[in-house]
Design a protein around this motif. Structure first.
Motif, mmCIF file in Angstrom:
data_model
loop_
_atom_site.group_PDB
_atom_site.id
_atom_site.type_symbol
_atom_site.label_atom_id
_atom_site.label_comp_id
_atom_site.label_asym_id
_atom_site.label_seq_id
_atom_site.Cartn_x
_atom_site.Cartn_y
_atom_site.Cartn_z
ATOM 1 N N ALA A 187 -1.585 9.236 0.079
ATOM 2 C CA ALA A 187 -1.847 8.299 -1.014
ATOM 3 C C ALA A 187 -1.405 6.893 -0.634
ATOM 4 O O ALA A 187 -2.074 5.908 -0.957
ATOM 5 N N ARG A 188 -0.278 6.804 0.080
ATOM 6 C CA ARG A 188 0.165 5.475 0.516
ATOM 7 C C ARG A 188 -0.840 4.857 1.477
ATOM 8 O O ARG A 188 -1.139 3.672 1.406
ATOM 9 N N GLY A 219 -3.625 3.370 -0.109
ATOM 10 C CA GLY A 219 -3.323 2.126 -0.808
ATOM 11 C C GLY A 219 -2.840 2.304 -2.232
ATOM 12 O O GLY A 219 -2.816 1.351 -3.005
ATOM 13 N N ALA A 220 -2.485 3.527 -2.619
ATOM 14 C CA ALA A 220 -2.022 3.756 -3.983
ATOM 15 C C ALA A 220 -0.584 3.266 -4.137
ATOM 16 O O ALA A 220 0.297 3.687 -3.406
ATOM 17 N N ARG A 262 -0.126 3.938 -9.605
ATOM 18 C CA ARG A 262 -1.362 4.670 -9.322
ATOM 19 C C ARG A 262 -1.045 6.068 -8.863
ATOM 20 O O ARG A 262 -1.686 7.034 -9.259
#
Ligand code: ADP
Ligand code: MG
Lengths: 357, 276
Positions: free
Chosen positions: B173-174, B177-178, B182
């Protein structure tokens, strides 16, 4: 298309140093495979490049920009994880689209990219499924798709094939290679599997306990291993190592049983009596009447070739690889042709090349 | 499996079901009987279907000593929902903080939350009352609900759920770009949906059944919960109309049952769709 330069990259977890200064330079579109035993720091290196961990020191320059302090999302890098790390509650489509949505792409663009990637990977019929409804190979493709749709500057692969069964692994290996060539995205691929490393990489970096040992093309790593670790790690079965000393003014090796063999490729620097390790690959051992006694303990038929494992008269364990079914005798005579010698320093393990006159 | 091997299990299950159903059946039957007969101890197992109107009566008019039951049920539902949602919101956030973020005194914060487990409502009821009184929240809806919202149990449960989420999912997720919000909204909460549903059921029932705190903090009849109401119906001065008490009790059972039934379908779905 981007270049990647890594300079003197170090990482310690508390007092434990895991990476001891890695230097790399990847040309645009190059696929570099980092290979090493489990625990040698491969994943750590990849995570530093991805931005998931901060380096202790060193530079990571992507396309001319030092990204070492940037957030992962700001680096324009995509990563394929070993266990795929798909979002379990999202469909295949959403798994691939999620990163694009966050980046604020327009809906039609997202759909176009996801559909293109799905076509390349043969995922079209699966777009509405959830990850748990997919086979291992299909999940692997979705993980690849998630990286592809991002159209990143750099791909990172962390042992992406290690959870697949053998047949699928071979198939996906070829597919990843084809895909990477076709898209021309600069890639770092991490694996502990030497076959994967040899077949996938434009170049290999062999990592040993956090120290880069050799950076070269696969054939060069295989043909001229930089030290005994690389020599033993690359190639299956592993290279045989025989203790010896330098003799005849550096032009020959004296083995433990007293025999002396002249080097085929020239004189080595050093005093006579200097400790050596002579490496010879199992496939280069020859059967020769009048050679050394070789007592076979174990026969491993592999189909097109056979591996014989046994002992020399000195008690040294060696393996021999022969084409076909191999001889059935329990005792054989073997010799080690000097033309196939790899000469290493007996203490440091480093390769010793012949001196050029 | 053969039918033979199953019969002991089935017998035990049937006995268990009977044990739970008999009191409920008594309640149902009793609610339709003549109050005078019940007072004499003549509790019949056979309901008198002509008297089903008692449900309408208690719902709209109530019984001696209390207002209409629909109102009290509304207060109870409001309280139970506020407590359940409040507890879930607070515990998700605190579990999120102690699980995924590195900040100074993180483990101290975690242990302080943990220690409050040893202090249930009953133990801290006097100081809590005094705080609510200082804040002028006695006899208000916030006063009724807020003190019951902080929850160490739910925080611990969510922490366990979050700890089981693979690191690589967080990292994926990182890379996508979360940011923290988010990730919480798009990944963490949906992935924990099954636990969330289960917890919601437990917390709703917990809130619905609150007795001691509402008794103390809400003396205003307009804030009577159904549980308080039922107790009030059992008057000491007037003759208790037991049929109405029983009808109110039956009605009080319905919302928790409804929540269990509705959420059960949801969290079984969540359980089977999870990928662990
Ligand atoms: N977060 C961490 N904290 C402490 N030690 C770690 C951490 N991550 C990895 N290590 C250590 O670093 C070494 C290299 O790990 P890793 O990069 O995962 O190896 P590989 O991927 O090559 O198998 C291992 O000894 C591991 O125990
Ligand atoms: Mg690893």
């Amino acid at each position: 298309m981007a270049t990647l330069v890594i300079e003197n990259l170090r990482k310690s977890f508390g007092p434990v140093a895991v990476l001891h200064g890695v230097d790399l330079a990847l040309a645009s579109g190059e696929m570099l495979v980092i290979v090493g035993a489990s625990g040698c720091g491969k994943s750590t290196l990849l995570r530093l490049v991805a931005g998931l961990d901060a380096p202790t020191s060193g530079r990571i320059v992507l396309d001319g920009r030092d990204v070492a302090r940037l957030d992962p999302s700001a680096r324009d890098i995509a990563m394929v994880f070993q266990n795929y790390a798909l979002y379990p509650h999202m469909s295949v489509f959403d798994n691939m689209a999620y990163g694009l949505r966050i980046r604020g792409l327009a809906k039609p663009d997202i759909e176009r990219r996801v559909h293109e990637a799905a076509d390349i990977l043969g995922l079209r019929p699966l777009l509405t499924r959830k990850p748990r409804q997919l086979s291992g190979g299909q999940r692997q493709r979705v993980a690849m798709g998630r990286a592809i749709v991002r159209e990143p500057k750099l791909f990172l692969f962390d042992e992406p094939l290690s959870n697949l069964d053998a047949t699928l692994r071979v198939q996906m290996r070829a597919e990843i290679r084809r895909l990477q060539r076709r898209m021309g995205v600069t890639s770092l691929y991490v694996t502990h599997d030497q076959v994967e490393a040899m077949t996938l990489g434009d170049r290999l970096l062999v990592l040993h306990q956090g120290v880069p040992v050799q950076l070269a093309t696969p054939m060069e790593v295989f043909g001229r291993p930089a030290n005994t670790y690389v020599a033993g790690f690359i190639g299956a079965p592993a290279m045989n190592f025989l203790p010896a000393t330098l003799a005849s003014q550096g032009t020959a090796a004296r083995f433990a049983d007293g025999t002396i063999q002249r080097f085929a490729d020239g004189r080595r620097a050093g005093a006579d009596g200097h400790k050596l390790t002579i490496g010879i690959r199992p496939e280069h051992v020859e059967f020769e009447p009048g050679g050394q006694n070789f007592q076979v303990d174990l026969v491993e038929p592999l189909g097109s070739e056979t591996v014989l494992i046994g002992r020399l008269a000195s008690g040294q364990l060696i393996s021999v690889k022969v084409a076909g079914a191999g001889p059935r005798d329990e005792t054989l005579m073997v010799s080690f042709p000097a033309s196939a010698f790899h000469v290493f320093d007996g203490t440091t393990g480093l390769r010793i090349d012949p001196v050029v006159n | 499996m053969s039918g033979r091997a199953d019969w002991p299990a089935h017998t035990v299950l049937a006995l268990g079901v009977l044990l739970f159903l008999v009191p409920v059946w008594l309640l149902l039957a009793g609610s339709t009987l003549d109050p005078a007969a019940i007072s004499r101890g003549e509790l019949s197992m056979v309901p008198d279907l002509r008297n089903l109107g008692v449900y309408g009566t208690v719902l709209t008019e109530g019984a001696p000593g209390v207002g209409p039951v629909w109102r009290m049920m509304l207060v109870s539902a409001g309280m139970a929902l506020a407590i359940a949602f409040g507890k879930i919101a607070i515990s998700i956030l605190s579990a999120y903080a102690v699980t995924f973020f590195r900040f100074p005194l993180r483990m101290v914060a975690f242990w302080i939350i943990f220690i409050t487990l040893m202090l249930p409502v009953e133990v801290r009821i006097i100081p809590t009352y005094s705080v609510m009184s200082d804040l002028h929240l006695i006899n208000t809806f916030p006063g009724l609900t807020i003190p019951l919202i902080a929850s160490a149990t739910a925080t611990l449960l969510f922490r366990q759920t979050f700890l089981a989420i693979p690191d690589e999912l967080v990292e994926a997720a990182r890379m996508d770009g979360a940011g923290p919000w988010r990730f919480l909204k798009d990944i963490l909460i949906p992935v924990s949906a099954a636990n969330l549903a289960a917890l919601f059921v437990i917390l709703f029932v917990y809130g619905w059944n609150q007795y001691l705190w509402p008794l103390l903090v809400a003396t205003d009849p307009s804030l009577d919960t159904i549980v308080i109401g039922i107790v009030k119906m059992i008057g000491t001065e007037t003759q208790t109309e037991w049929n109405k008490v029983m009808a109110a009790a039956v009605l009080a059972l319905l919302p928790p049952i409804l929540v269990v039934v509705l959420m059960q379908r949801w969290f079984v779905k969540g359980l089977t769709e999870g990928d662990k």
